[in-house]
Design an enzyme around this catalytic site. Structure first.
Site, short mmCIF file in Angstrom:
data_model
loop_
_atom_site.label_atom_id
_atom_site.label_comp_id
_atom_site.label_asym_id
_atom_site.label_seq_id
_atom_site.Cartn_x
_atom_site.Cartn_y
_atom_site.Cartn_z
N ARG A 208 0.86 -1.19 0.00
CA ARG A 208 0.00 0.00 0.00
C ARG A 208 0.89 1.23 0.00
O ARG A 208 1.92 1.27 0.70
CB ARG A 208 -0.92 0.02 1.22
CG ARG A 208 -2.12 -0.91 1.11
CD ARG A 208 -3.10 -0.50 0.02
NE ARG A 208 -4.24 -1.41 -0.11
CZ ARG A 208 -4.29 -2.48 -0.92
NH1 ARG A 208 -3.25 -2.79 -1.69
NH2 ARG A 208 -5.38 -3.22 -0.97
N GLU A 237 -3.85 7.18 -3.93
CA GLU A 237 -4.34 6.75 -5.26
C GLU A 237 -5.80 7.15 -5.43
O GLU A 237 -6.55 7.13 -4.44
CB GLU A 237 -4.22 5.22 -5.38
CG GLU A 237 -2.80 4.73 -5.39
CD GLU A 237 -2.72 3.20 -5.41
OE1 GLU A 237 -3.73 2.54 -5.72
OE2 GLU A 237 -1.65 2.67 -5.10
N HIS A 254 -0.65 0.11 -9.60
CA HIS A 254 -1.30 -0.80 -8.65
C HIS A 254 -1.89 -2.02 -9.39
O HIS A 254 -3.08 -2.29 -9.32
CB HIS A 254 -2.38 -0.05 -7.85
CG HIS A 254 -2.87 -0.80 -6.66
ND1 HIS A 254 -3.44 -0.20 -5.57
CD2 HIS A 254 -2.90 -2.13 -6.37
CE1 HIS A 254 -3.78 -1.10 -4.68
NE2 HIS A 254 -3.47 -2.29 -5.15
N1 LIG Z 1 -0.28 -4.29 -5.24
C1 LIG Z 1 -1.21 -5.21 -5.23
O1 LIG Z 1 -1.83 -5.47 -6.25
C2 LIG Z 1 -1.47 -6.00 -3.99
C3 LIG Z 1 -1.25 -5.46 -2.74
N2 LIG Z 1 -1.48 -6.20 -1.62
C4 LIG Z 1 -1.20 -5.58 -0.31
O2 LIG Z 1 -0.23 -6.38 0.34
C5 LIG Z 1 -0.65 -6.62 1.67
C6 LIG Z 1 -0.13 -7.97 2.11
O3 LIG Z 1 -0.87 -8.97 1.45
P1 LIG Z 1 -0.94 -10.46 2.03
O4 LIG Z 1 0.41 -11.03 2.15
O5 LIG Z 1 -1.94 -11.18 1.22
O6 LIG Z 1 -1.51 -10.18 3.49
P2 LIG Z 1 -1.36 -11.09 4.77
O7 LIG Z 1 -2.32 -10.56 5.77
O8 LIG Z 1 -1.42 -12.52 4.39
O9 LIG Z 1 0.13 -10.81 5.28
C7 LIG Z 1 0.54 -9.59 5.80
C8 LIG Z 1 1.64 -9.86 6.81
O10 LIG Z 1 2.18 -8.61 7.24
C9 LIG Z 1 2.53 -8.78 8.60
N3 LIG Z 1 2.71 -7.51 9.27
C10 LIG Z 1 1.76 -6.70 9.80
N4 LIG Z 1 2.34 -5.62 10.36
C11 LIG Z 1 3.68 -5.74 10.15
C12 LIG Z 1 4.79 -4.93 10.48
N5 LIG Z 1 4.66 -3.78 11.16
N6 LIG Z 1 6.02 -5.35 10.10
C13 LIG Z 1 6.18 -6.51 9.42
N7 LIG Z 1 5.14 -7.33 9.11
C14 LIG Z 1 3.91 -6.94 9.46
C15 LIG Z 1 1.39 -9.60 9.17
O11 LIG Z 1 1.76 -10.21 10.40
C16 LIG Z 1 1.14 -10.59 8.07
O12 LIG Z 1 1.85 -11.78 8.25
C17 LIG Z 1 -2.18 -6.52 1.66
O13 LIG Z 1 -2.67 -6.08 2.90
C18 LIG Z 1 -2.43 -5.50 0.58
O14 LIG Z 1 -2.50 -4.21 1.15
C19 LIG Z 1 -1.89 -7.51 -1.69
C20 LIG Z 1 -2.12 -8.09 -2.90
C21 LIG Z 1 -2.00 -7.36 -4.15
O1 LIG Z 2 -5.69 -7.43 -3.21
C1 LIG Z 2 -5.26 -6.31 -2.94
O2 LIG Z 2 -5.07 -5.91 -1.78
C2 LIG Z 2 -4.94 -5.38 -4.03
O3 LIG Z 2 -4.23 -4.43 -3.86
C3 LIG Z 2 -5.59 -5.63 -5.34
O4 LIG Z 2 -4.73 -6.11 -6.28
C4 LIG Z 2 -6.23 -4.35 -5.77
O5 LIG Z 2 -6.96 -4.52 -6.92
P1 LIG Z 2 -8.30 -3.66 -7.19
O6 LIG Z 2 -9.28 -4.12 -6.18
O7 LIG Z 2 -7.96 -2.24 -6.93
O8 LIG Z 2 -8.66 -4.00 -8.56
#
Ligand SMILES: NC(=O)C1=CN([C@@H]2O[C@H](COP(=O)(O)OP(=O)(O)OC[C@H]3O[C@@H](n4cnc5c(N)ncnc54)[C@H](O)[C@@H]3O)[C@@H](O)[C@H]2O)C=CC1
Ligand SMILES: O=C(O)C(=O)[C@H](O)COP(=O)(O)O
Length: 373
Positions: A208, A237, A254
């Site tokens: 993010r 964004e 993104h």
């Molecule tokens: N750019 C994109 O398209 C995408 C962005 N994301 C973002 O990535 C983030 C992570 O995704 P996932 O791995 O699926 O989530 P998740 O919830 O499986 O893993 C997040 C991890 O971050 C850890 N965490 C929380 N606070 C922390 C800190 N201060 N320092 C270090 N670790 C910490 C948590 O303990 C957890 O293990 C999502 O919350 C989302 O915002 C996710 C998927 C796609």
């Molecule tokens: O899963 C997340 O978290 C993400 O950041 C997604 O990839 C965001 O995709 P949109 O929902 O904005 O299409």
């Protein structure tokens, strides 16, 4: 039963039509009145689920987001209203891991690095961090994982401190946006931490925008501080700070998680959760809907060395440099940022493609990356 789903959700109609009367909405035009008769609201990250948006939805029984991140949803409010909420953690973890891998190969080619000699520091060892670690492991690339919340919860992996992460050649951020509490992530990379990076280090933010202080990064880069910045996500964004773009190595809108599989898996996960909520047997699976990849098989390139072959293969399937070029050419406003995301070309995950490896020495690595045999 009335089900509203965000129009950017692939296969929304296919999955939900049997469960009720379905209507797609756009995050740009959704209003409290539009969803006043909603029983179910299914979004992606572009719809802000606030008390104001739900103020007229008096019979709402279920809210879901087909994304990993949930910072766009007022979860506390839903809890106080007794409305079940489900997200799709892990749906796009592989997509983001492939995005980071592509970044590594593009930068390795540009700077003539040996990718296998880099150490990658992964901040956040959840779904995405773990998927990335698995990919790096498949290639024998060293990595370190940092995740204090998991460490406190007794995760059995060898989790390291942020100080150790700061020594890595590449640092990749995969944490949720958390504003308060014991482990906040907002501005985790602030001016102080950014100033500790050397000109050789790469910082990738595909979680993010608010986790990395964009203004501080810009100020440092403008002053000639030379860390290499790769941004998929941005502060505020879609109205991002356009001045930062020329200072990035690679920049995208993104889309790290935007493989067809990553997005559609999110829809499927909500479908499964909604069926469970309704006490209905889930009968649909994503594999019924995903198209065959184009091309669906690849013969390994005969490159000069093994690592070039692996690099060519990864970049054949997904080359972030193309997204970067398109982004830098087109983006000049929040509307354009949205446009690029909405018209993002079809991108497939490695698992959709068969690789004919012949007697290639790293065949196992290719299959461990998820390609089909
Ligand atoms: N750019 C994109 O398209 C995408 C962005 N994301 C973002 O990535 C983030 C992570 O995704 P996932 O791995 O699926 O989530 P998740 O919830 O499986 O893993 C997040 C991890 O971050 C850890 N965490 C929380 N606070 C922390 C800190 N201060 N320092 C270090 N670790 C910490 C948590 O303990 C957890 O293990 C999502 O919350 C989302 O915002 C996710 C998927 C796609
Ligand atoms: O899963 C997340 O978290 C993400 O950041 C997604 O990839 C965001 O995709 P949109 O929902 O904005 O299409």
């Amino acid at each position: 039963m009335k089900i509203y789903y965000e129009d950017s959700m692939p296969y929304g109609q296919e999955f939900f039509a049997d469960l009720g009367e379905c209507e797609a909405f756009s995050h740009k035009t959704i209003t409290p009145a539009l969803i006043a008769d909603a029983d179910v609201l299914l979004t992606r990250s572009t719809t802000k689920v606030t008390p104001a948006l739900l103020s007229q939805a008096n019979k709402l029984k279920f809210v879901g987001t087909a994304t990993a991140g949930t910072d766009h949803v007022d979860k506390y409010y839903l809890q106080t209203q007794g409305i079940p909420f489900v997200s799709a953690g892990g749906c796009n973890a592989v997509a983001v891991a492939e995005y980071v891998l592509s970044t590594l190969f593009v930068l390795a080619n540009k700077y003539n690095w040996q990718v296998q000699n880099q150490t990658v520091g992964i901040v956040g060892a959840g779904h995405v961090g773990t998927a990335l670690a698995k990919h790096l492991s498949a290639l024998g690339i060293e990595y370190k994982l940092c995740d204090p919340p998991l460490q406190e919860a007794g995760d059995s992996r060898n989790l390291v401190s942020m100080e150790e992460i700061m020594q890595c050649d590449v640092i990749s951020l995969h944490v949720p946006w958390i504003k308060e509490g014991p482990h906040p992530t907002e501005s985790m990379f602030d001016a102080n931490r950014l100033a500790q990076l050397s000109g050789q280090q790469v910082l990738i933010n595909a979680c993010r925008g608010e986790v990395l202080d964009n203004d501080a990064a810009l100020a440092l880069l403008q002053k000639g501080k030379g860390f290499k910045l790769v941004l998929d996500v941005w502060d505020n964004e879609p109205n991002i700070n356009l001045d930062l773009i020329p200072f990035t190595e690679l920049a995208t809108a993104h889309i790290a998680g935007h493989t067809i599989e990553g997005k559609a898996r999110g829809t499927e996960m909500l479908y499964t959760a909604l069926c469970q909520q309704l006490g209905v047997q889930a009968s649909k699976v994503l594999s019924n809907y995903l198209p065959i990849a184009e091309p669906s098989s690849i013969n390994l390139h005969k490159s000069q060395d093994d690592w070039s072959s692996l690099s060519d293969l990864v970049l054949d399937v997904y080359n972030i440099a193309k997204d970067d070029a398109q982004f830098k050419k087109l983006v000049n406003s929040g509307e354009q940022f949205r446009y690029i995301r909405k018209h993002y070309p079809i991108r497939r995950e490695f698992s959709a493609i068969k690789v004919n490896t012949g007697n290639f020495v790293h065949s196992k690595a290719i299959y461990d990356l998820g390609f089909l045999c």
